[in-house]
Design a protein around this motif. Structure first.
Motif, PDB file in Angstrom:
ATOM      1  N   VAL A   4      10.813  -4.638   1.505  1.00  0.00           N
ATOM      2  CA  VAL A   4      12.017  -5.080   0.805  1.00  0.00           C
ATOM      3  C   VAL A   4      12.654  -3.851   0.152  1.00  0.00           C
ATOM      4  O   VAL A   4      11.944  -2.941  -0.291  1.00  0.00           O
ATOM      5  CB  VAL A   4      11.691  -6.167  -0.245  1.00  0.00           C
ATOM      6  N   ILE A   5      13.970  -3.784   0.123  1.00  0.00           N
ATOM      7  CA  ILE A   5      14.687  -2.687  -0.525  1.00  0.00           C
ATOM      8  C   ILE A   5      15.185  -3.207  -1.872  1.00  0.00           C
ATOM      9  O   ILE A   5      15.965  -4.174  -1.916  1.00  0.00           O
ATOM     10  CB  ILE A   5      15.873  -2.185   0.319  1.00  0.00           C
ATOM     11  N   PHE A   7      17.343  -2.785  -5.160  1.00  0.00           N
ATOM     12  CA  PHE A   7      18.511  -2.090  -5.691  1.00  0.00           C
ATOM     13  C   PHE A   7      18.716  -2.451  -7.165  1.00  0.00           C
ATOM     14  O   PHE A   7      18.085  -3.373  -7.691  1.00  0.00           O
ATOM     15  CB  PHE A   7      19.763  -2.485  -4.898  1.00  0.00           C
ATOM     16  N   ALA A  17      24.754  -6.804  -6.815  1.00  0.00           N
ATOM     17  CA  ALA A  17      24.323  -5.408  -6.851  1.00  0.00           C
ATOM     18  C   ALA A  17      25.301  -4.568  -7.648  1.00  0.00           C
ATOM     19  O   ALA A  17      26.502  -4.865  -7.706  1.00  0.00           O
ATOM     20  CB  ALA A  17      24.207  -4.858  -5.440  1.00  0.00           C
ATOM     21  N   GLU A  24      25.331  -0.032   0.470  1.00  0.00           N
ATOM     22  CA  GLU A  24      23.966   0.019   0.985  1.00  0.00           C
ATOM     23  C   GLU A  24      23.361  -1.374   1.084  1.00  0.00           C
ATOM     24  O   GLU A  24      22.642  -1.689   2.037  1.00  0.00           O
ATOM     25  CB  GLU A  24      23.085   0.914   0.105  1.00  0.00           C
ATOM     26  N   VAL A  25      23.626  -2.195   0.081  1.00  0.00           N
ATOM     27  CA  VAL A  25      23.092  -3.562   0.089  1.00  0.00           C
ATOM     28  C   VAL A  25      23.660  -4.341   1.267  1.00  0.00           C
ATOM     29  O   VAL A  25      22.931  -5.017   2.006  1.00  0.00           O
ATOM     30  CB  VAL A  25      23.403  -4.280  -1.235  1.00  0.00           C
ATOM     31  N   ALA A  28      22.130  -3.109   4.460  1.00  0.00           N
ATOM     32  CA  ALA A  28      20.742  -3.566   4.590  1.00  0.00           C
ATOM     33  C   ALA A  28      20.692  -5.021   5.039  1.00  0.00           C
ATOM     34  O   ALA A  28      19.941  -5.379   5.963  1.00  0.00           O
ATOM     35  CB  ALA A  28      20.016  -3.393   3.258  1.00  0.00           C
ATOM     36  N   ARG A  29      21.496  -5.846   4.419  1.00  0.00           N
ATOM     37  CA  ARG A  29      21.491  -7.265   4.778  1.00  0.00           C
ATOM     38  C   ARG A  29      22.028  -7.491   6.182  1.00  0.00           C
ATOM     39  O   ARG A  29      21.523  -8.347   6.925  1.00  0.00           O
ATOM     40  CB  ARG A  29      22.291  -8.052   3.743  1.00  0.00           C
ATOM     41  N   ARG A  34      15.381  -7.404   3.980  1.00  0.00           N
ATOM     42  CA  ARG A  34      15.305  -8.132   2.720  1.00  0.00           C
ATOM     43  C   ARG A  34      15.725  -7.211   1.576  1.00  0.00           C
ATOM     44  O   ARG A  34      15.394  -6.019   1.576  1.00  0.00           O
ATOM     45  CB  ARG A  34      13.884  -8.622   2.464  1.00  0.00           C
ATOM     46  N   THR A  35      16.435  -7.740   0.601  1.00  0.00           N
ATOM     47  CA  THR A  35      16.833  -6.967  -0.566  1.00  0.00           C
ATOM     48  C   THR A  35      16.496  -7.747  -1.832  1.00  0.00           C
ATOM     49  O   THR A  35      16.340  -8.971  -1.803  1.00  0.00           O
ATOM     50  CB  THR A  35      18.341  -6.651  -0.569  1.00  0.00           C
ATOM     51  N   ARG A  65      15.870   1.757  -4.380  1.00  0.00           N
ATOM     52  CA  ARG A  65      17.068   2.557  -4.156  1.00  0.00           C
ATOM     53  C   ARG A  65      18.023   2.284  -5.306  1.00  0.00           C
ATOM     54  O   ARG A  65      18.719   1.265  -5.351  1.00  0.00           O
ATOM     55  CB  ARG A  65      17.741   2.176  -2.825  1.00  0.00           C
ATOM     56  N   LEU A 281      18.423   3.545   6.210  1.00  0.00           N
ATOM     57  CA  LEU A 281      17.822   2.224   6.064  1.00  0.00           C
ATOM     58  C   LEU A 281      16.933   1.893   7.259  1.00  0.00           C
ATOM     59  O   LEU A 281      15.871   1.284   7.110  1.00  0.00           O
ATOM     60  CB  LEU A 281      18.924   1.168   5.932  1.00  0.00           C
TER      61      LEU A 281
END
Length: 288
Positions: A4-5, A7, A17, A24-25, A28-29, A34-35, A65, A281
């Motif tokens: 998972v990342i 933020f 976020a 970045e979010v 990633a998604r 997963r965030t 991050r 990522l």
């Protein structure tokens, strides 16, 4: 399962976020990663448990991050996440080693300006005699002042650059001003680095994951300049450091030699404006 990342959340809208990391979010998604979000303000205030309250329990491994975190607070973050069944892939010891100059300097000595340092508390600047003894191994000449993490290069003549270390009164004045401006954010102590002259090509920020260079960008301070550094001398040193996710900022010295200006933990290193985060990522997602 991919990590998972994690933020930083927007302080004003904690379910979203922080705008600085929004791209970045989204990336990633869009990639199926997963965030999760943490409250950076709560973490800095010493309430790590509250900071991670929005991170799903038993989420497995994770990368952070976000904004910079003092090394002690990072250890508290790791502990609070572990209590929720989440393991940061960068340990607190590895974070400190990559984030603070005394942790990485011995490994990178062959490719970075000569440096000395002295632990210091916020508001407590060493005096001329102490600084003269500290800097004697540098042998005089120009130097820059910083703490274990950051400089104040935008206050160049006031709180960063020393024309000649032999002028200990001037050195002490620059250090005192630097410590005063850093205030409670002074990280670790005072560092004095020999000054080297670089070309106007700018700095390149190289992003390394498990010893591999996965992305090269400009430095965030000069996003329009992105030189292409030669990494032959740097790659084995990154591997020797042993930290999984790091950045190296490199500049070309006037004699044509690439030098490491700074090493950082990749979790808290900034991407320059307009840089697509997808290669980074992707590399982070591929770590077991």
């Amino acid at each position: 399962m991919a990590p998972v990342i994690i933020f930083c959340a927007d302080p004003l809208r904690p379910r979203r976020a922080d705008p600085h990391f929004a791209d970045e979010v989204l990336a990633a998604r869009a990639s199926g990663l997963r965030t999760a979000l943490i409250d950076h303000d709560a973490l800095l205030a010493g309430d790590a448990t509250a900071a991670v309250a929005g991170v799903p329990r038993e989420a497995g491994t994770a990368w952070y991050r976000g904004w910079m975190v003092p090394s002690g607070r990072y250890a508290e973050l790791a502990e609070a996440l572990a209590a929720r069944g989440v393991t940061l892939l960068t340990s607190p010891d590895d974070y400190r080693r990559a984030h603070e100059l005394p942790g990485w300097y011995a490994t990178f000595t062959p490719v970075t300006p000569a440096s000395v340092w002295l632990p210091a508390a916020p508001g407590e600047a060493p005096g001329p005699r102490e600084l003269a003894a500290l800097t004697a191994p540098l042998g005089g000449g120009p130097a820059i002042v910083k703490d274990f993490v950051k400089s104040r290069k935008h206050e160049w003549h006031e709180a960063c650059y020393v024309p000649d270390l032999a002028d200990t009164d001037r050195l002490a004045a620059v250090v005192a001003r630097f410590v005063a401006l850093q205030d409670v954010f002074l990280a670790g102590g005072v560092v004095v680095r020999a000054f080297e002259r670089f070309t106007e090509a700018g700095e390149a920020r190289v992003w390394w994951v498990d010893g591999r260079p996965v992305l090269t960008t400009a430095h965030p301070d000069r996003p329009g300049l992105r030189p292409e550094p030669v990494l032959d001398a740097v790659a084995p040193l990154v591997a020797a450091l042993g930290c999984r996710f790091v950045t190296t900022d490199l500049a070309l010295r006037e004699d044509g030699v690439w030098r490491v200006v700074e090493v950082g933990d990749g979790q808290v290193s900034d991407l320059p404006r307009g840089t697509g985060p997808e290669p980074l990522l992707s590399a982070l997602a591929g770590i077991p």
